[in-house]
Scaffold this active site. Structure first.
Site, short mmCIF file in Angstrom:
data_model
loop_
_atom_site.label_atom_id
_atom_site.label_comp_id
_atom_site.label_asym_id
_atom_site.label_seq_id
_atom_site.Cartn_x
_atom_site.Cartn_y
_atom_site.Cartn_z
N CYS A 233 5.71 28.15 11.43
CA CYS A 233 5.87 29.30 10.68
C CYS A 233 6.49 28.74 9.21
O CYS A 233 6.45 29.77 8.55
CB CYS A 233 7.08 30.20 11.43
SG CYS A 233 8.59 29.44 11.76
N ASP B 62 9.60 28.36 8.36
CA ASP B 62 11.03 28.59 8.25
C ASP B 62 11.83 27.69 8.40
O ASP B 62 11.58 26.44 9.04
CB ASP B 62 11.34 29.73 9.39
CG ASP B 62 10.49 30.88 9.37
OD1 ASP B 62 9.63 31.29 8.10
OD2 ASP B 62 10.74 31.75 10.19
N CYS C 135 12.47 34.24 9.34
CA CYS C 135 12.22 35.39 9.86
C CYS C 135 13.66 36.15 10.29
O CYS C 135 14.57 35.51 10.51
CB CYS C 135 11.27 35.49 10.96
SG CYS C 135 12.03 34.51 12.55
N CYS D 121 12.42 30.97 17.30
CA CYS D 121 13.26 31.05 16.26
C CYS D 121 14.79 30.64 16.70
O CYS D 121 15.54 30.12 15.87
CB CYS D 121 13.18 32.54 15.97
SG CYS D 121 11.43 33.18 15.62
FE1 FES Z 1 9.69 31.23 12.11
FE2 FES Z 1 10.99 32.93 13.28
S1 FES Z 1 8.80 32.97 12.94
S2 FES Z 1 11.67 30.99 12.91
#
Ligand code: FES
Length: 147
Positions: A38, A40, A63, A107
């Protein structure tokens, strides 16, 4: 149309009002982890005194679930001995938040790993090999040594 995902009140609270956001300038350990899928990123800062997590702050570029889990994780280890922070699992963080939708559980893994990465950095700065204490941290999540 797809239904919105169900988030618990606690998740929403920690997402809207995250605790311990920011950085610690003279941190004793800094860890950064990311999720390649993702994109992140989460960064944790630790201040450690006499084996206790005196202060902890985080920055999450990610997120809502990543923000909520990092907020809760920092609350769970603040003021606690390092040994408890090492034992903190993402499952315990999810439980403390009254659950997360299944597709969002990954996450919460970032929160657990970010704390471990910051501890890893802390041990390295002390000249201590972190591996026997923390276990093997995968290379992409290995502690980031800041100079
Ligand atoms: Fe990437 Fe939640 S979608 S950490």
């Amino acid at each position: 149309m797809k239904m919105a995902m169900e988030y618990s009140k606690k998740v929403m609270d920690h997402f809207m009002n995250p605790r311990n956001v920011g950085e610690i300038e003279d941190a004793d350990g800094v860890g950064e982890v990311g999720n390649a899928k993702c994109g992140d990123i989460m960064k944790m800062y630790l201040k450690i005194e006499n084996g206790l997590i005196k202060d902890i702050k985080f920055k999450t570029f990610g997120c809502g679930s990543a923000i909520a889990t990092s907020s809760m994780a920092t609350e769970m280890v603040k003021g606690k001995p390092i040994s408890e922070a090492i034992k903190l699992t993402n499952a315990a963080v999810v439980e403390a938040l009254d659950g997360l939708p299944k597709v969002k559980v990954h996450c919460s893994v970032l929160a657990e790993q970010a704390i471990k990465a910051a501890l890893c950095d802390y041990y390295r700065r002390q000249g201590v090999d972190p591996e026997p204490i923390l276990g093997k941290i995968p290379p992409t999540e290995s502690c980031h040594i800041h100079d």
